[in-house]
Design a protein around this motif. Structure first.
Motif, PDB file in Angstrom:
ATOM      1  N   ALA A  50     -99.298  25.952 -72.724  1.00 23.64           N
ATOM      2  CA  ALA A  50     -99.570  24.510 -72.786  1.00 23.64           C
ATOM      3  C   ALA A  50    -100.518  24.010 -71.692  1.00 23.64           C
ATOM      4  CB  ALA A  50     -98.257  23.735 -72.721  1.00 23.64           C
ATOM      5  N   LEU A  51    -100.477  24.635 -70.523  1.00 22.51           N
ATOM      6  CA  LEU A  51    -101.309  24.153 -69.409  1.00 22.51           C
ATOM      7  C   LEU A  51    -102.663  24.854 -69.430  1.00 22.51           C
ATOM      8  CD1 LEU A  51     -98.614  24.050 -66.567  1.00 22.51           C
ATOM      9  CD2 LEU A  51     -99.322  22.226 -68.123  1.00 22.51           C
ATOM     10  N   LYS A  52    -103.700  24.111 -69.833  1.00 28.06           N
ATOM     11  CA  LYS A  52    -105.019  24.712 -70.010  1.00 28.06           C
ATOM     12  C   LYS A  52    -105.954  24.467 -68.824  1.00 28.06           C
ATOM     13  CE  LYS A  52    -103.953  26.166 -74.123  1.00 28.06           C
ATOM     14  NZ  LYS A  52    -103.720  27.607 -74.344  1.00 28.06           N
ATOM     15  N   GLY A  53    -105.704  23.453 -68.065  1.00 28.43           N
ATOM     16  CA  GLY A  53    -106.616  23.138 -66.962  1.00 28.43           C
ATOM     17  C   GLY A  53    -105.872  22.952 -65.656  1.00 28.43           C
ATOM     18  N   ASN A  54    -106.571  22.420 -64.680  1.00 27.90           N
ATOM     19  CA  ASN A  54    -105.959  22.158 -63.381  1.00 27.90           C
ATOM     20  C   ASN A  54    -106.472  20.813 -62.880  1.00 27.90           C
ATOM     21  OD1 ASN A  54    -104.575  22.352 -61.013  1.00 27.90           O
ATOM     22  ND2 ASN A  54    -106.003  23.795 -60.047  1.00 27.90           N
ATOM     23  N   ASN A  55    -105.895  19.760 -63.441  1.00 29.43           N
ATOM     24  CA  ASN A  55    -106.326  18.422 -63.064  1.00 29.43           C
ATOM     25  C   ASN A  55    -105.103  17.579 -62.731  1.00 29.43           C
ATOM     26  OD1 ASN A  55    -105.244  17.503 -65.604  1.00 29.43           O
ATOM     27  ND2 ASN A  55    -107.105  18.316 -66.583  1.00 29.43           N
ATOM     28  N   GLU A  56    -105.312  16.291 -62.592  1.00 23.74           N
ATOM     29  CA  GLU A  56    -104.223  15.419 -62.152  1.00 23.74           C
ATOM     30  C   GLU A  56    -103.093  15.303 -63.172  1.00 23.74           C
ATOM     31  OE1 GLU A  56    -106.478  11.340 -63.567  1.00 23.74           O
ATOM     32  OE2 GLU A  56    -106.535  11.927 -61.462  1.00 23.74           O
ATOM     33  N   ALA A  57    -103.378  15.633 -64.447  1.00 21.40           N
ATOM     34  CA  ALA A  57    -102.327  15.555 -65.476  1.00 21.40           C
ATOM     35  C   ALA A  57    -101.509  16.842 -65.581  1.00 21.40           C
ATOM     36  CB  ALA A  57    -102.949  15.246 -66.834  1.00 21.40           C
ATOM     37  N   THR A  58    -102.040  17.929 -65.018  1.00 23.27           N
ATOM     38  CA  THR A  58    -101.387  19.235 -65.176  1.00 23.27           C
ATOM     39  C   THR A  58     -99.964  19.231 -64.628  1.00 23.27           C
ATOM     40  OG1 THR A  58    -103.529  20.349 -65.010  1.00 23.27           O
ATOM     41  CG2 THR A  58    -101.558  21.688 -64.645  1.00 23.27           C
ATOM     42  N   GLU A  59     -99.800  18.660 -63.441  1.00 24.65           N
ATOM     43  CA  GLU A  59     -98.469  18.650 -62.823  1.00 24.65           C
ATOM     44  C   GLU A  59     -97.478  17.870 -63.675  1.00 24.65           C
ATOM     45  OE1 GLU A  59     -96.211  17.325 -58.684  1.00 24.65           O
ATOM     46  OE2 GLU A  59     -98.400  17.123 -58.867  1.00 24.65           O
ATOM     47  N   GLN A  60     -97.908  16.732 -64.235  1.00 21.59           N
ATOM     48  CA  GLN A  60     -97.015  15.914 -65.052  1.00 21.59           C
ATOM     49  C   GLN A  60     -96.643  16.624 -66.357  1.00 21.59           C
ATOM     50  OE1 GLN A  60     -95.582  13.081 -64.051  1.00 21.59           O
ATOM     51  NE2 GLN A  60     -96.618  13.509 -62.098  1.00 21.59           N
ATOM     52  N   ILE A  61     -97.631  17.308 -66.937  1.00 17.95           N
ATOM     53  CA  ILE A  61     -97.341  18.066 -68.169  1.00 17.95           C
ATOM     54  C   ILE A  61     -96.352  19.192 -67.873  1.00 17.95           C
ATOM     55  CG2 ILE A  61     -98.338  19.573 -69.943  1.00 17.95           C
ATOM     56  CD1 ILE A  61    -100.918  17.940 -69.708  1.00 17.95           C
ATOM     57  N   GLY A  62     -96.545  19.838 -66.714  1.00 15.16           N
ATOM     58  CA  GLY A  62     -95.615  20.904 -66.328  1.00 15.16           C
ATOM     59  C   GLY A  62     -94.199  20.385 -66.152  1.00 15.16           C
TER      60      GLY A  62
END
Length: 355
Positions: free
Chosen positions: A31-43
């Motif tokens: 599910a985690l495709k990138g490393n941006n400010e939304a990544t932590e919240q999606i995780g």
């Protein structure tokens, strides 16, 4: 099944499912495709969804599947246990004295003739001292001689078995220990009341023990298969599936072995292919009114036993008294001509082929 039972009893805690860290690693990778400010919240959302929703669902599914598999395996074992009981070798037509060892000191005695008909009953106290003990011996000897007993069937009771085998004449009689689970259920059943309305429960139970020795299959079909003692904890499995499986086993056993129609009662005939409770009852009534069947074709005279029912049932119903040897075989009447032609081609008689 044992693990689930222990959990219900509070003896252990069971947890089924994948390793949480490994499961989250796989989810994050997908599910985690990138490393941006939304990544932590999606995780964080993935972790919450897994622990709160997905993990309990997976555990429930795994539990259900494991329980279903355990049920099927247990039901197969119960079915095989029942099959072995029903296919126990019959003693055959002998005069039998059956003993139902009661609580501590009492033994119920029943005498049956070679056809399994009830002759008489008595109660003895073989483990008392003095007069009671001698009286028990006297009654026992009297019944043996009066009814020309050829075999003794003893229910679950080691003391009674030791007592019988200790007697000086024990070597001249066949003595058997009989598995009696379900006999008490039979004794209180409608079938037992119908057969022996004037006898009490303990006498009916002793009769069942004696008949189990003579013809296990014919006697066991009168009892709910679940009450015969097919295995421990049978009440924990799927009851509908268990009943279906045990009924299938009973029907298979009856039709594999065949039914001596002139000796069989309603309950045994009920399991015959193409029959059922009503036709079985009609056969029994017809026998009582017209005497024993002397051929398979005579079955066609039974009320409501039509051509289709005869076609399905005839191959499983045996008539040893018939003049035609194939009437006491597994050969269906529609194939008699084939067998007769085989005998003619081989220049032998049908008896030789059957042997």
């Amino acid at each position: 099944m044992a693990i689930f039972r222990s959990e219900r009893e509070g003896r252990l805690r069971l947890k089924i499912g994948p390793d949480a860290e490994e499961a989250l690693r796989i989810l994050n990778k997908k599910a985690l495709k990138g490393n941006n400010e939304a990544t932590e919240q999606i995780g964080l959302a993935l972790e919450d969804a897994y622990k709160r929703l997905l993990q309990p669902s997976l555990e429930t599914e795994a539990r259900n599947e494991a329980n279903k598999q355990a049920d099927e395996e247990a039901i197969d074992v119960f079915g095989e246990n029942l099959r072995q009981l029903m296919w126990a070798p019959p003693l055959g037509q002998k005069n039998v004295l059956a003993i139902d060892p009661g609580y501590r000191t009492i033994c119920k005695l029943v005498c049956l003739n070679a056809q399994g008909d009830f002759l008489t009953n008595d109660t003895i106290y073989p483990f008392y001292s003095g007069d009671k003990k001698q009286e028990a011996l006297n009654k026992f000897y009297s019944l043996l001689h009066q009814y020309q007993i050829q075999a003794i069937a003893i229910g679950n009771g080691r003391e009674a078995e030791r007592w019988v085998k200790s007697m000086k004449w024990a070597g001249y009689l066949s003595i058997f220990s009989v598995y009696e689970s379900g006999a008490s259920v039979y004794s209180a059943s409608e079938a037992a009341r119908e057969e022996f309305p004037s006898l009490d429960l303990t006498v009916r139970g002793a009769i069942s023990i004696g008949r189990r020795l003579m013809a296990p299959l014919a006697e066991l079909v009168k009892i709910d298969p679940k009450s015969i003692g097919v295995g421990q904890y049978h009440y924990e499995v799927n009851q509908k599936r268990l009943k279906e499986r045990l009924d299938q086993v009973v029907m298979h056993c009856v039709n594999r072995v065949g039914v001596h129609v002139n000796m069989a009662g309603k309950h045994l005939l009920t399991y015959g292919s193409g029959l059922g409770p009503q036709l079985a009852q009609n056969i029994v009534v017809y026998k009582s009114q017209n005497g024993a069947f002397n051929s398979r074709s005579a079955l066609k005279k039974v009320p409501k036993l039509g051509a289709k029912a005869f076609e399905q049932a005839a191959g499983f119903l045996r008539i040893p008294e018939s003049k035609h040897p194939l009437d006491n075989s597994g050969v269906h009447p529609e194939s008699y001509g084939v067998v007769e032609q085989m005998a003619k081609d081989l220049n032998c008689n049908i008896h030789d082929l059957l042997e």
